[in-house]
Write an enzyme that holds these catalytic residues in place. Structure first.
Site, PDB file in Angstrom:
ATOM      1  CG  ASN A   9      -1.679   1.272   1.424  1.00 38.07           C
ATOM      2  OD1 ASN A   9      -1.720   2.119   0.531  1.00 38.07           O
ATOM      3  ND2 ASN A   9      -2.283   1.434   2.594  1.00 38.07           N
ATOM      4  CD1 TRP A  10       3.309   1.215  -3.176  1.00 38.63           C
ATOM      5  CD2 TRP A  10       3.257   2.616  -4.920  1.00 38.63           C
ATOM      6  NE1 TRP A  10       3.989   0.626  -4.207  1.00 38.63           N
ATOM      7  CE2 TRP A  10       3.969   1.469  -5.295  1.00 38.63           C
ATOM      8  CE3 TRP A  10       3.083   3.634  -5.862  1.00 38.63           C
ATOM      9  CZ2 TRP A  10       4.528   1.300  -6.568  1.00 38.63           C
ATOM     10  CZ3 TRP A  10       3.621   3.475  -7.128  1.00 38.63           C
ATOM     11  CH2 TRP A  10       4.342   2.323  -7.471  1.00 38.63           C
ATOM     12  CE  LYS A  11      -0.032   3.250   4.906  1.00 37.38           C
ATOM     13  NZ  LYS A  11       0.022   3.344   6.359  1.00 37.38           N
ATOM     14  CG  HIS A  94      -5.760   1.897   5.297  1.00 43.18           C
ATOM     15  ND1 HIS A  94      -5.331   2.824   6.226  1.00 43.18           N
ATOM     16  CD2 HIS A  94      -4.712   1.052   5.093  1.00 43.18           C
ATOM     17  CE1 HIS A  94      -4.066   2.544   6.553  1.00 43.18           C
ATOM     18  NE2 HIS A  94      -3.673   1.486   5.881  1.00 43.18           N
ATOM     19  CD  GLU A  96      -2.891   5.519   6.836  1.00 49.69           C
ATOM     20  OE1 GLU A  96      -2.900   5.624   5.596  1.00 49.69           O
ATOM     21  OE2 GLU A  96      -1.947   5.000   7.467  1.00 49.69           O
ATOM     22  CD  GLU A 166      -3.196  -2.368   7.352  1.00 49.09           C
ATOM     23  OE1 GLU A 166      -2.057  -2.530   6.903  1.00 49.09           O
ATOM     24  OE2 GLU A 166      -3.899  -1.388   7.071  1.00 49.09           O
ATOM     25  N   GLY A 172       2.709   2.387  10.761  1.00 49.64           N
ATOM     26  CA  GLY A 172       3.652   3.495  10.598  1.00 49.64           C
ATOM     27  C   GLY A 172       4.371   3.890  11.874  1.00 49.64           C
ATOM     28  CB  SER A 211       5.519  -1.625  11.981  1.00 49.18           C
ATOM     29  OG  SER A 211       5.080  -0.292  12.219  1.00 49.18           O
ATOM     30  N   GLY A 232       3.042  -1.072   4.235  1.00 51.01           N
ATOM     31  CA  GLY A 232       3.093   0.358   3.950  1.00 51.01           C
ATOM     32  C   GLY A 232       4.516   0.801   3.641  1.00 51.01           C
TER      33      GLY A 232
HETATM   34  P1  13P Z   1       3.246   0.428   7.667  1.00 49.69           P
HETATM   35  O1  13P Z   1       3.752  -0.853   7.068  1.00 49.69           O
HETATM   36  O2  13P Z   1       3.983   1.641   7.167  1.00 49.69           O
HETATM   37  O3  13P Z   1       3.127   0.361   9.143  1.00 49.69           O
HETATM   38  O4  13P Z   1       1.728   0.629   7.106  1.00 49.69           O
HETATM   39  C1  13P Z   1       0.842  -0.420   7.233  1.00 49.69           C
HETATM   40  C2  13P Z   1      -0.377  -0.072   6.465  1.00 49.69           C
HETATM   41  O5  13P Z   1      -1.134   0.801   6.841  1.00 49.69           O
HETATM   42  C3  13P Z   1      -0.638  -0.798   5.217  1.00 49.69           C
HETATM   43  O6  13P Z   1      -1.925  -0.575   4.759  1.00 49.69           O
END
Ligand code: 13P
Length: 249
Positions: A9-11, A94, A96, A166, A172, A211, A232
């Site tokens: 997931n590149w966000k 997600h 977020e 998640e 993150g 993470s 992420g």
């Molecule tokens: P990280 O791997 O940066 O913690 O992000 C996880 C995430 O939100 C994937 O959708």
């Protein structure tokens, strides 16, 4: 046996030049791994991603979608539009999106439906906040998030979907759930679904996200109910992402 799956997931990261380098490097190093691999990229990069990945073993998708098929919804993107760009997956709910953009369980379930109606595989993201975990409410929270979909569409809808656990506190932050913590929740999700349909529960890929790095991936993916990862930060560096994929293979 469920096949392992790793989704990046590149966000809201990337640019045309970086994307090309990243995807080319992933394609170069991923070949022959016995693991499903996909990347979920920002909307503007779907065409570029489709051009670079079509015909390869790496699938692609988007990070959210509208629950509506079309209409006066300025700024939104529908499932059929994602299909036009060859998407296979789309993330729904997600954390977020839930926390920053007010997506409710009901809205997430509607997005899930819209994805499936258009032949996309929804990746239903669930997970508790730290406060919810500290209050002992983790399983109650993730069950409610899964129930929103089951109540709208029936448990059979999960036969062509992916669930991603998640924990919000692990996203993150560099703090990963321990394999035991993650396995406990994955098993609880599978048990919960098995209560409605055993076959669907057994076949359902449940990914862990939060993470995940090359260093912790193997121990997580070795757990019985962890079928891969939603990645992420480590998905933005080709060698890190490929190392996570290797850990799943
Ligand atoms: P990280 O791997 O940066 O913690 O992000 C996880 C995430 O939100 C994937 O959708």
């Amino acid at each position: 046996m469920r096949k392992k799956l790793v989704i990046g997931n590149w966000k809201m990261h990337g640019n045309l030049q970086q994307n090309e380098a990243l995807l080319s490097a992933i394609l170069r190093d991923i070949d022959g791994l016995a693991v499903g691999v996909a990347v979920c990229v920002p909307f503007p990069y779907l065409q570029q991603t489709a051009n670079l990945l079509s015909g390869s073993v790496v699938a692609w998708g988007a990070q959210t979608l509208s629950e509506h098929p079309s209409g006066a919804y300025t700024g939104e993107v529908s499932a059929s539009m994602l299909r036009d760009f060859g998407c296979r997956y789309v993330l729904v709910g997600h954390s977020e999106r839930r926390a920053l953009f007010g997506e409710t369980d009901a809205a997430v379930a509607a997005k899930f439906r819209s994805a499936q109606v258009n032949g996309l595989v929804p990746v239903l993201c669930v997970g508790e906040t730290l406060a919810e975990r500290d209050a002992g409410r983790t399983l109650e929270v993730v069950r409610a998030q899964v129930n929103a979909v089951i109540n709208l569409l029936g448990v059979e809808a999960l036969a062509s979907a992916v669930v991603a656990y998640e924990p919000v506190w692990a996203i993150g932050t560099g703090v990963t759930a321990s394999p035991a913590q993650a396995q406990e929740v994955h098993a609880a999700i599978r048990d919960h679904i098995a209560g409605a349909n055993c076959n669907v529960a057994q076949a359902l890929p449940i990914l862990y996200g939060g993470s995940v790095k090359a260093q912790n991936a193997a121990a997580l993916f070795a757990c019985k109910d962890i079928d891969g990862g939603l990645i992420g930060g480590a998905a933005l560096v080709a060698e890190d992402f490929v190392a996570v994929c290797r850990a799943a293979a």
